[in-house]
Design an enzyme around this catalytic site. Structure first.
Site, PDB file in Angstrom:
ATOM      1  CD  GLU A  25     -13.716 -84.210  22.557  1.00 42.29           C
ATOM      2  OE1 GLU A  25     -13.150 -83.576  21.658  1.00 42.29           O
ATOM      3  OE2 GLU A  25     -13.778 -85.450  22.575  1.00 42.29           O
ATOM      4  CE  LYS A  90      -7.487 -84.125  16.044  1.00 41.88           C
ATOM      5  NZ  LYS A  90      -7.228 -85.384  15.304  1.00 41.88           N
ATOM      6  CB  VAL A 110      -9.276 -85.982  24.886  1.00 33.98           C
ATOM      7  CG1 VAL A 110      -8.966 -86.471  26.299  1.00 33.98           C
ATOM      8  CG2 VAL A 110     -10.623 -86.526  24.415  1.00 33.98           C
ATOM      9  CG  ASP A 142      -0.798 -90.936  14.619  1.00 31.48           C
ATOM     10  OD1 ASP A 142      -0.940 -90.281  15.671  1.00 31.48           O
ATOM     11  OD2 ASP A 142      -1.535 -90.801  13.626  1.00 31.48           O
ATOM     12  CB  SER A 144      -3.769 -89.602  20.663  1.00 29.45           C
ATOM     13  OG  SER A 144      -4.467 -88.462  21.122  1.00 29.45           O
ATOM     14  CG  ASP A 146      -6.572 -87.363  23.294  1.00 36.09           C
ATOM     15  OD1 ASP A 146      -6.269 -86.161  23.143  1.00 36.09           O
ATOM     16  OD2 ASP A 146      -7.552 -87.898  22.737  1.00 36.09           O
ATOM     17  CE  LYS A 163     -15.494 -93.761  16.688  1.00 39.50           C
ATOM     18  NZ  LYS A 163     -15.262 -92.393  17.149  1.00 39.50           N
TER      19      LYS A 163
END
Ligand code: PSU
Ligand code: MN
Length: 305
Positions: A25, A90, A110, A142, A144, A146, A163
């Site tokens: 990525e 982004k 991703v 929120d 993602s 992904d 993370k």
């Protein structure tokens, strides 16, 4: 409208000859790591991949063009844009139609990379950490994209877990609800990026052959295929202890709240904050785990041949 993927000559040749390819990525470059180290890191990662006899396909969108594999030309464009302080975008999955039609430039996350790799016929993708369910998700919602991508795009993704800026238990719950296999590479605990474990249990695998077997079984069994997440812990010597990094994470989240930072700006803000607070130790650890994931990704790419 005709949507075109711009294949680099090397990737085109690798696809034609059925050679192993590993997708990478670019948001990790544009928003996850500081400039100019990010470009040095890209070089190190691609060279490592080539040493392992696998073709690296870094995916990025520049002036609306979707690149599958960056040549020296795209690297020079990226360097120029970043060096002149131009703000790069982004691009999450949902931003791709906007980016290509409005001729925008930026890194693919991703989720966007999974989509574009899939369209390009690439089945395996190595990254650092995936996005997931953010802390306080019950206030912000929120989550993602992904995770949506993992739920819907049949690609094998190798990451060092995610993370602890995220709500890791909630992220794992989401992946379970959407039936995404999460496999621990020689571990039965989900890694937490800088730290080797989050203490959450996952299924353990020992080699690339088993990853591919599970991928193929999933494709045969599921009514709607999903991605597969291979979670590979950071090497021991590059680990930042959970207690150390967690202190910085709490401070970074508080700083984001105070500055009203949310949405797609949140992850880059937290990452930059951590790099500063750990005096670059987080960047070192990030590089080590990226390399580690490429090594496993390359094994899987070869096994898929
Ligand atoms: N996590 C990291 N490093 C990163 C990212 C996440 O440790 O660079 C990037 C990846 O590109 C990931 C994206 O796909 O952030 C997730 O952003 P969001 O949370 O806005 O979906
Ligand atoms: Mn988000």
């Amino acid at each position: 409208m005709h949507l075109i993927l711009h294949f680099s000559p090397r990737i085109k040749q690798a696809l034609d000859k059925g050679k192993p390819i590993l997708a990478m990525e670019s948001t990790v470059l544009t928003h996850g790591l500081p400039y100019p180290e990010n470009l040095e890191i890209l070089k190190i990662l691609e060279e490592l991949c080539l040493e392992l006899e696998v073709e690296p396909a870094t995916i990025i969108i520049l002036d609306g063009k979707i690149h599958i594999g960056m040549t020296e030309t795209e690297k020079a464009i990226l360097q120029h844009k970043m060096g002149s302080g131009k703000e790069l975008c982004k691009f999450n999955l949902r931003d791709v139609p906007y980016a290509v039609t409005q001729k925008k430039s930026g890194g693919t996350t991703v989720s966007a990379t999974m989509l574009l790799a899939y369209k390009a016929g690439i089945k395996v993708f190595a990254t650092g950490g995936i996005g997931g369910v953010h802390k306080f998700w019950n206030e912000t919602l929120d989550i993602s994209s992904d995770l949506k991508a993992l739920a819907e795009i049949p690609i094998i993704v190798i990451s060092a877990g995610c993370k602890a800026i995220l709500d890791i238990p909630a992220t794992l719950e989401f992946l379970e609800s959407y039936s995404v296999p999460v496999l621990g590479w020689k571990t039965d605990e989900f890694p937490a990026f800088y730290s080797r474990t989050s203490r959450k249990k996952i299924d353990r695998i020992e080699n690339a052959k088993d990853v591919v077997k599970i991928y193929q079984a999933m494709l045969k069994l599921y009514l709607y295929p999903t991605g597969i997440l291979v979670a590979n812990p950071v090497p021991e010597k590059d680990e930042i202890p959970f207690e150390v990094i967690n202190k910085h994470i709490s401070a970074a989240i508080a700083a984001a709240k105070a500055k009203n930072i949310s949405g797609k700006e949140l992850t880059p803000f937290l990452l930059a904050n951590l790099a500063e607070k750990t005096k670059g130790q987080s960047v070192q650890s990030n590089l080590a785990l990226l390399k580690n994931n490429i090594i496993i990704g390359a094994q899987i790419a070869k096994e898929l041949q």
